[in-house]
Design an enzyme around this catalytic site. Structure first.
Site, PDB file in Angstrom:
ATOM      1  CE1 TYR A   1       2.924  -5.433  -3.381  1.00 53.97           C
ATOM      2  CE2 TYR A   1       0.776  -5.858  -2.402  1.00 53.97           C
ATOM      3  CZ  TYR A   1       1.618  -5.870  -3.493  1.00 53.97           C
ATOM      4  OH  TYR A   1       1.159  -6.310  -4.700  1.00 53.97           O
TER       5      TYR A   1
ATOM      6  CG  HIS B   1      10.272 -15.403  -3.426  1.00 52.67           C
ATOM      7  ND1 HIS B   1       9.332 -16.032  -2.629  1.00 52.67           N
ATOM      8  CD2 HIS B   1      10.331 -14.118  -2.985  1.00 52.67           C
ATOM      9  CE1 HIS B   1       8.851 -15.162  -1.749  1.00 52.67           C
ATOM     10  NE2 HIS B   1       9.437 -13.995  -1.942  1.00 52.67           N
TER      11      HIS B   1
ATOM     12  NE  ARG C   1       2.879  -7.542  -8.905  1.00 49.78           N
ATOM     13  CZ  ARG C   1       3.830  -7.789  -7.995  1.00 49.78           C
ATOM     14  NH1 ARG C   1       3.719  -7.306  -6.779  1.00 49.78           N
ATOM     15  NH2 ARG C   1       4.878  -8.510  -8.296  1.00 49.78           N
TER      16      ARG C   1
ATOM     17  CB  THR D   1      12.028 -15.875  -0.368  1.00 47.30           C
ATOM     18  OG1 THR D   1      11.487 -15.013   0.615  1.00 47.30           O
ATOM     19  CG2 THR D   1      11.542 -17.294  -0.135  1.00 47.30           C
TER      20      THR D   1
ATOM     21  CD  GLN E   1       4.592  -9.564   2.029  1.00 48.23           C
ATOM     22  OE1 GLN E   1       4.503 -10.641   2.623  1.00 48.23           O
ATOM     23  NE2 GLN E   1       5.398  -9.380   1.015  1.00 48.23           N
TER      24      GLN E   1
ATOM     25  CD  GLU F   1      10.068 -13.532   2.841  1.00 51.26           C
ATOM     26  OE1 GLU F   1      10.974 -12.743   3.145  1.00 51.26           O
ATOM     27  OE2 GLU F   1       9.169 -13.248   2.011  1.00 51.26           O
TER      28      GLU F   1
ATOM     29  CG  ASP G   1      14.927  -9.059   2.757  1.00 49.76           C
ATOM     30  OD1 ASP G   1      15.845  -9.854   2.463  1.00 49.76           O
ATOM     31  OD2 ASP G   1      13.748  -9.419   2.924  1.00 49.76           O
TER      32      ASP G   1
HETATM   33 CA    CA Z   1      12.634 -11.279   2.867  1.00 43.92          CA
END
Ligand code: CA
Length: 410
Positions: free
Chosen positions: A236, A125, A134, A341, A232, A191, A118
């Site tokens: 992540y 996005h 962030r 996305t 996520q 997404e 991906d």
């Molecule tokens: Ca994705």
């Protein structure tokens, strides 16, 4: 023409996408969509109409072996199919049982997906997520304009349009707390993506160059890459997406050959700074494909929540493939590469609820008066996409996925 094709059909004579279908408990066969119908391609081969296609490649229940015959043959098949469909005295007329209604068949995953990658190739996005997750001042990380950023996903949980999925559970960090909890994801999201399917194997150690990349791309599908934003967000760092992403992704049933999309090629956004030589390319490599996402709550009309376009992507598919293989990583027939996305500049073109609700700070009204920040149980997400130019329409149909409540695992 052997069948009537509705004027606004995604499956025009210019498309001829491939899929895998069955009738009742019958075997899985290769079909080619035309209008509201499909042609039983496996049966055409059994009847000796395509002498260049060995029988064993159309009876495996997936497209991989057929695709692996190579573009010379698959493009010959495409031309011959076009002739057969357009010819009023076509051989197909004598076998009406080979022309079926799409509403009467069940569709299956079109390919065995070995590996799934991906990407993260929409500037809008990546910027939006950077602002929310962030620092608004440094939303885009320093590598983003130099590398088509991506990660290796999981192919086992990629399912065909129409499959129902359960809300995932996992570990999240409650707001204003530093102690994580286990429970249902409360920020389940879609997404909006496209994906391309690899049609030719590359050799380990040998990169694919941008100007050869199209030879390696068989076709495209629509792709809903479900995401659990709360899982996520906690997991992540530092290695990237994991359980917030790998619980399910939906693909559309019909694989549109890349050749059918060629007329929609357009120039992409200007890349600044200039990319490294192995990422440089010639010509128009973006595709003008209109995309939309609708949410349909249970027992309610659908509401379109996003209208985007594949042409907005900063990085194109040739660059993604060149980057993916530049270290010698090989690709195989049936591998799936998600675009990432697809968001545009306008708020109405954002390709996820995370962006549409701006991390839950805004609501989106449904047709029944209820509101959404993220997705509710029993919501159905429907994505559609098509290109249209000079009277030629080529589309993907729909990718549909419904969310069922979380399974109780305790
Ligand atoms: Ca994705």
């Amino acid at each position: 023409m052997i069948v009537q094709i509705p004027k606004d059909s995604d499956f025009s004579i210019h498309n001829l996408p491939y899929g895998i279908f069955s009738i009742g408990n019958g075997p899985k066969k290769i079909g080619v969509a035309i209008g509201d119908h499909l042609i039983d391609f496996s049966a055409c081969v059994e009847n000796g109409i395509f002498s260049n296609v060995p029988l064993q490649v159309v009876n495996t229940g997936v497209l991989n072996d057929f695709i692996a015959l190579g573009k010379k043959i698959t493009n010959e098949v495409r031309s011959k199919l076009k002739e057969l469909i357009l010819d009023n005295n076509s051989w197909l007329k004598t076998y009406p049982e080979l022309i079926l209604k799409q509403s009467e068949v069940e569709m299956h995953l079109p390919v065995h997906i070995g590996d799934y990658t991906d990407f993260y190739s929409s500037l809008e996005h990546a910027t939006n997520v950077g602002v929310m997750f962030r620092d608004p001042e440094k939303a885009l990380l320093p590598n983003w304009r130099h590398i088509p950023v991506g990660y290796h996903g999981r192919s086992s949980s990629i399912v065909i349009s129409g499959t129902e999925i359960h809300r995932p559970c996992g570990q999240t960090l409650p707001k204003d707390s530093d102690i994580p909890i286990y429970g249902e994801s409360k920020r389940l999201d879609f997404e909006l993506e496209t994906a391309f399917i690899i049609g030719k194997e590359s050799k380990l150690g040998h990169p694919v160059k941008t100007n050869e990349a199209l030879d390696y791309i068989f076709g495209m599908v629509l792709f809903n890459d479900w995401s659990a934003r709360d899982i996520q967000k906690w997991e992540y760092v530092p290695l990237g997406p994991f359980l917030g992403k790998n619980f399910a992704s939906h693909i559309s049933a019909w694989v549109v050959p890349i050749e059918a999309l060629e007329i929609f090629q357009v120039e992409g956004p200007k890349q600044d700074p200039q990319v490294l030589p192995y990422l440089q390319f010639e010509g128009n490599k973006n595709y003008d494909i209109q995309l939309e996402v609708a949410i349909k709550p249970e027992n309610c009309e659908e509401k379109i929540v996003s209208r985007s376009n594949f042409k907005f992507m900063y990085w194109n598919m040739e660059q993604q493939l060149a980057h993916h293989t530049v270290n010698g990583c090989n690709i195989k027939v049936g591998d799936l590469m998600g675009s990432g996305t697809i968001s545009g500049k306008e708020e109405s073109s954002y390709g996820s609820m995370l962006e549409l609700s701006w991390a839950g700070s805004k609501t989106i009204a449904m047709a029944d008066g209820t509101e959404r920040k993220f997705l509710n149980d029993y919501d159905t997400v429907i994505m559609r996409g098509h290109g249209e130019k000079d009277g030629v329409r080529v589309g993907f149909g729909e990718v549909i996925g419904k969310i069922l409540p979380a399974l109780k695992n305790e």
